[in-house]
Write a protein that holds these residues in place. Structure first.
Motif, PDB file in Angstrom:
ATOM      1  N   CYS A   1      42.128  34.621  35.808  1.00  0.00           N
ATOM      2  CA  CYS A   1      41.567  33.985  37.004  1.00  0.00           C
ATOM      3  C   CYS A   1      40.430  34.798  37.608  1.00  0.00           C
ATOM      4  CB  CYS A   1      42.660  33.742  38.047  1.00  0.00           C
ATOM      5  SG  CYS A   1      43.456  35.254  38.639  1.00  0.00           S
ATOM      6  N   SER A   2      39.957  35.829  36.887  1.00  0.00           N
ATOM      7  CA  SER A   2      38.929  36.700  37.464  1.00  0.00           C
ATOM      8  C   SER A   2      37.608  35.977  37.698  1.00  0.00           C
ATOM      9  CB  SER A   2      38.717  37.946  36.597  1.00  0.00           C
ATOM     10  OG  SER A   2      38.268  37.583  35.304  1.00  0.00           O
ATOM     11  N   SER A   3      37.340  34.901  36.964  1.00  0.00           N
ATOM     12  CA  SER A   3      36.113  34.129  37.184  1.00  0.00           C
ATOM     13  C   SER A   3      36.328  33.004  38.183  1.00  0.00           C
ATOM     14  CB  SER A   3      35.601  33.538  35.865  1.00  0.00           C
ATOM     15  OG  SER A   3      35.214  34.563  34.995  1.00  0.00           O
ATOM     16  N   SER A   4      37.441  32.262  38.047  1.00  0.00           N
ATOM     17  CA  SER A   4      37.688  31.119  38.942  1.00  0.00           C
ATOM     18  C   SER A   4      38.060  31.576  40.352  1.00  0.00           C
ATOM     19  CB  SER A   4      38.808  30.235  38.392  1.00  0.00           C
ATOM     20  OG  SER A   4      40.065  30.886  38.476  1.00  0.00           O
ATOM     21  N   LYS A   5      38.749  32.710  40.447  1.00  0.00           N
ATOM     22  CA  LYS A   5      39.219  33.265  41.725  1.00  0.00           C
ATOM     23  C   LYS A   5      40.054  32.274  42.534  1.00  0.00           C
ATOM     24  CE  LYS A   5      35.557  36.706  42.207  1.00  0.00           C
ATOM     25  NZ  LYS A   5      35.117  36.654  40.839  1.00  0.00           N
ATOM     26  N   CYS A   6      40.769  31.379  41.826  1.00  0.00           N
ATOM     27  CA  CYS A   6      41.679  30.455  42.502  1.00  0.00           C
ATOM     28  C   CYS A   6      42.804  30.080  41.548  1.00  0.00           C
ATOM     29  CB  CYS A   6      40.956  29.220  43.034  1.00  0.00           C
ATOM     30  SG  CYS A   6      40.190  28.165  41.801  1.00  0.00           S
ATOM     31  N   CYS A   7      43.939  29.663  42.128  1.00  0.00           N
ATOM     32  CA  CYS A   7      45.150  29.395  41.361  1.00  0.00           C
ATOM     33  C   CYS A   7      45.691  28.005  41.671  1.00  0.00           C
ATOM     34  CB  CYS A   7      46.218  30.434  41.709  1.00  0.00           C
ATOM     35  SG  CYS A   7      45.681  32.135  41.408  1.00  0.00           S
ATOM     36  N   LEU A   8      46.401  27.415  40.693  1.00  0.00           N
ATOM     37  CA  LEU A   8      46.951  26.077  40.846  1.00  0.00           C
ATOM     38  C   LEU A   8      48.392  26.037  41.316  1.00  0.00           C
ATOM     39  CD1 LEU A   8      45.611  23.947  37.868  1.00  0.00           C
ATOM     40  CD2 LEU A   8      45.214  23.630  40.299  1.00  0.00           C
ATOM     41  N   GLY A   9      49.059  27.126  41.474  1.00  0.00           N
ATOM     42  CA  GLY A   9      50.457  27.097  41.897  1.00  0.00           C
ATOM     43  C   GLY A   9      50.605  27.212  43.404  1.00  0.00           C
ATOM     44  N   VAL A  10      51.788  26.848  43.898  1.00  0.00           N
ATOM     45  CA  VAL A  10      52.090  27.005  45.313  1.00  0.00           C
ATOM     46  C   VAL A  10      52.296  28.488  45.611  1.00  0.00           C
ATOM     47  CG1 VAL A  10      53.790  26.510  47.102  1.00  0.00           C
ATOM     48  CG2 VAL A  10      53.088  24.712  45.535  1.00  0.00           C
ATOM     49  N   ASP A  11      51.671  28.969  46.694  1.00  0.00           N
ATOM     50  CA  ASP A  11      51.773  30.362  47.142  1.00  0.00           C
ATOM     51  C   ASP A  11      51.390  31.350  46.037  1.00  0.00           C
ATOM     52  OD1 ASP A  11      52.204  32.413  48.968  1.00  0.00           O
ATOM     53  OD2 ASP A  11      54.304  32.623  48.400  1.00  0.00           O
ATOM     54  N   GLN A  12      50.284  31.076  45.358  1.00  0.00           N
ATOM     55  CA  GLN A  12      49.780  31.958  44.310  1.00  0.00           C
ATOM     56  C   GLN A  12      48.485  32.612  44.778  1.00  0.00           C
ATOM     57  OE1 GLN A  12      51.163  32.329  40.842  1.00  0.00           O
ATOM     58  NE2 GLN A  12      52.832  31.733  42.190  1.00  0.00           N
ATOM     59  N   GLN A  13      48.259  33.828  44.316  1.00  0.00           N
ATOM     60  CA  GLN A  13      47.040  34.572  44.621  1.00  0.00           C
ATOM     61  C   GLN A  13      46.520  35.128  43.307  1.00  0.00           C
ATOM     62  OE1 GLN A  13      45.371  35.539  47.734  1.00  0.00           O
ATOM     63  NE2 GLN A  13      43.892  36.122  46.177  1.00  0.00           N
ATOM     64  N   CYS A  14      45.216  35.069  43.087  1.00  0.00           N
ATOM     65  CA  CYS A  14      44.613  35.713  41.917  1.00  0.00           C
ATOM     66  C   CYS A  14      44.488  37.198  42.236  1.00  0.00           C
ATOM     67  CB  CYS A  14      43.239  35.105  41.623  1.00  0.00           C
ATOM     68  SG  CYS A  14      42.403  35.896  40.219  1.00  0.00           S
ATOM     69  N   TYR A  15      45.125  38.043  41.414  1.00  0.00           N
ATOM     70  CA  TYR A  15      45.051  39.487  41.592  1.00  0.00           C
ATOM     71  C   TYR A  15      44.306  40.117  40.429  1.00  0.00           C
ATOM     72  CZ  TYR A  15      48.519  39.246  45.331  1.00  0.00           C
ATOM     73  OH  TYR A  15      49.170  38.984  46.509  1.00  0.00           O
ATOM     74  N   LYS A  16      43.451  41.062  40.744  1.00  0.00           N
ATOM     75  CA  LYS A  16      42.635  41.749  39.749  1.00  0.00           C
ATOM     76  C   LYS A  16      43.444  42.832  39.043  1.00  0.00           C
ATOM     77  CE  LYS A  16      38.357  44.441  39.485  1.00  0.00           C
ATOM     78  NZ  LYS A  16      37.203  44.908  40.267  1.00  0.00           N
ATOM     79  N   LYS A  17      43.375  42.811  37.708  1.00  0.00           N
ATOM     80  CA  LYS A  17      43.938  43.912  36.932  1.00  0.00           C
ATOM     81  C   LYS A  17      42.846  44.967  36.768  1.00  0.00           C
ATOM     82  CE  LYS A  17      45.735  45.304  32.450  1.00  0.00           C
ATOM     83  NZ  LYS A  17      46.134  44.891  31.109  1.00  0.00           N
ATOM     84  N   ASN A  18      41.705  44.521  36.246  1.00  0.00           N
ATOM     85  CA  ASN A  18      40.548  45.394  36.024  1.00  0.00           C
ATOM     86  C   ASN A  18      39.291  44.530  36.058  1.00  0.00           C
ATOM     87  OD1 ASN A  18      40.386  44.103  33.450  1.00  0.00           O
ATOM     88  ND2 ASN A  18      41.803  45.609  32.602  1.00  0.00           N
ATOM     89  N   ASP A  19      38.171  45.041  35.613  1.00  0.00           N
ATOM     90  CA  ASP A  19      36.915  44.278  35.667  1.00  0.00           C
ATOM     91  C   ASP A  19      36.908  43.082  34.722  1.00  0.00           C
ATOM     92  OD1 ASP A  19      35.849  45.886  37.612  1.00  0.00           O
ATOM     93  OD2 ASP A  19      34.808  47.202  36.203  1.00  0.00           O
ATOM     94  N   ASN A  20      37.870  43.018  33.793  1.00  0.00           N
ATOM     95  CA  ASN A  20      37.866  41.963  32.783  1.00  0.00           C
ATOM     96  C   ASN A  20      38.994  40.941  32.903  1.00  0.00           C
ATOM     97  OD1 ASN A  20      35.657  43.211  31.397  1.00  0.00           O
ATOM     98  ND2 ASN A  20      37.115  44.728  30.646  1.00  0.00           N
ATOM     99  N   PHE A  21      39.965  41.168  33.797  1.00  0.00           N
ATOM    100  CA  PHE A  21      41.124  40.278  33.827  1.00  0.00           C
ATOM    101  C   PHE A  21      41.773  40.237  35.204  1.00  0.00           C
ATOM    102  CE2 PHE A  21      45.598  39.123  33.085  1.00  0.00           C
ATOM    103  CZ  PHE A  21      45.428  37.970  32.338  1.00  0.00           C
ATOM    104  N   GLY A  22      42.238  39.053  35.556  1.00  0.00           N
ATOM    105  CA  GLY A  22      43.035  38.839  36.759  1.00  0.00           C
ATOM    106  C   GLY A  22      44.077  37.779  36.445  1.00  0.00           C
ATOM    107  N   MET A  23      45.160  37.718  37.222  1.00  0.00           N
ATOM    108  CA  MET A  23      46.210  36.743  36.958  1.00  0.00           C
ATOM    109  C   MET A  23      46.798  36.243  38.275  1.00  0.00           C
ATOM    110  SD  MET A  23      49.362  37.041  34.261  1.00  0.00           S
ATOM    111  CE  MET A  23      50.496  38.006  35.222  1.00  0.00           C
ATOM    112  N   CYS A  24      47.208  34.973  38.278  1.00  0.00           N
ATOM    113  CA  CYS A  24      47.821  34.357  39.449  1.00  0.00           C
ATOM    114  C   CYS A  24      49.278  34.791  39.561  1.00  0.00           C
ATOM    115  CB  CYS A  24      47.741  32.831  39.347  1.00  0.00           C
ATOM    116  SG  CYS A  24      46.045  32.213  39.342  1.00  0.00           S
ATOM    117  N   MET A  25      49.639  35.328  40.726  1.00  0.00           N
ATOM    118  CA  MET A  25      51.001  35.781  40.985  1.00  0.00           C
ATOM    119  C   MET A  25      51.294  35.579  42.468  1.00  0.00           C
ATOM    120  SD  MET A  25      51.147  39.383  38.897  1.00  0.00           S
ATOM    121  CE  MET A  25      49.532  40.046  39.241  1.00  0.00           C
ATOM    122  N   GLN A  26      52.580  35.624  42.846  1.00  0.00           N
ATOM    123  CA  GLN A  26      52.925  35.549  44.263  1.00  0.00           C
ATOM    124  C   GLN A  26      52.585  36.834  44.978  1.00  0.00           C
ATOM    125  OE1 GLN A  26      57.018  34.143  44.626  1.00  0.00           O
ATOM    126  NE2 GLN A  26      56.183  32.170  45.238  1.00  0.00           N
TER     127      GLN A  26
END
Length: 146
Positions: free
Chosen positions: A91-116
């Motif tokens: 989600c590092s490019s979209s910076k948005c998530c499709l789940g309820v109460d989800q936030q895109c969190y950055k791992k590093n400059d190349n990857f992010g993931m949606c998590m609570q």
């Protein structure tokens, strides 16, 4: 819960003794042995918003206050399903998530993931990969996934 507004700390107040926060989605995080404050997230070290202040150790004191209730109409913009990320997608490019109460969190400059939620540091479920856990974009409050 009904008691949160009466018994928990407000933003900017020391929450180390109350161990709870009035603000939806906040957790009481310890800065040091003398101060803890309600914040939506915490990264150990210097707070970029207050670089003159002491480092934060970010130990959670108490539990996270549940997020605000979700909108009941269940409608999101037409662009959301096409643009926002799901599950384990980057989600590092979209910076948005499709789940309820989800936030895109950055791992590093190349990857992010949606998590609570996300805690900075090593993540065992990611082969001990190091995560910065910097929030990218807004927290999602709509469109539940089946």
């Amino acid at each position: 819960a009904w008691w949160v507004q009466d018994q928990c700390a407000t933003d900017g107040q020391d929450c180390s003794k109350l161990e709870c926060c009035k603000s939806a989605g906040s957790t009481c995080y310890r800065q040091n042995e003398y101060w803890a404050q309600c914040k939506p997230s915490c990264t150990p070290g210097k707070d970029p918003a207050q670089p003159w202040g002491p480092d934060w150790n970010c130990e959670a004191v108490g539990s996270k206050t549940p997020p605000a209730p979700m909108p009941t109409d269940g409608k999101v913009g037409k662009w959301v399903p096409k643009t926002c990320s799901t599950g384990f997608e980057d989600c590092s490019s979209s910076k948005c998530c499709l789940g309820v109460d989800q936030q895109c969190y950055k791992k590093n400059d190349n990857f992010g993931m949606c998590m609570q939620d996300c805690t900075a540091g090593l993540h065992m479920e990611d082969n001990n990969g190091t995560w910065s856990c910097k929030p990218l974009g807004p927290r999602s409050h709509g469109l539940a996934l089946k």
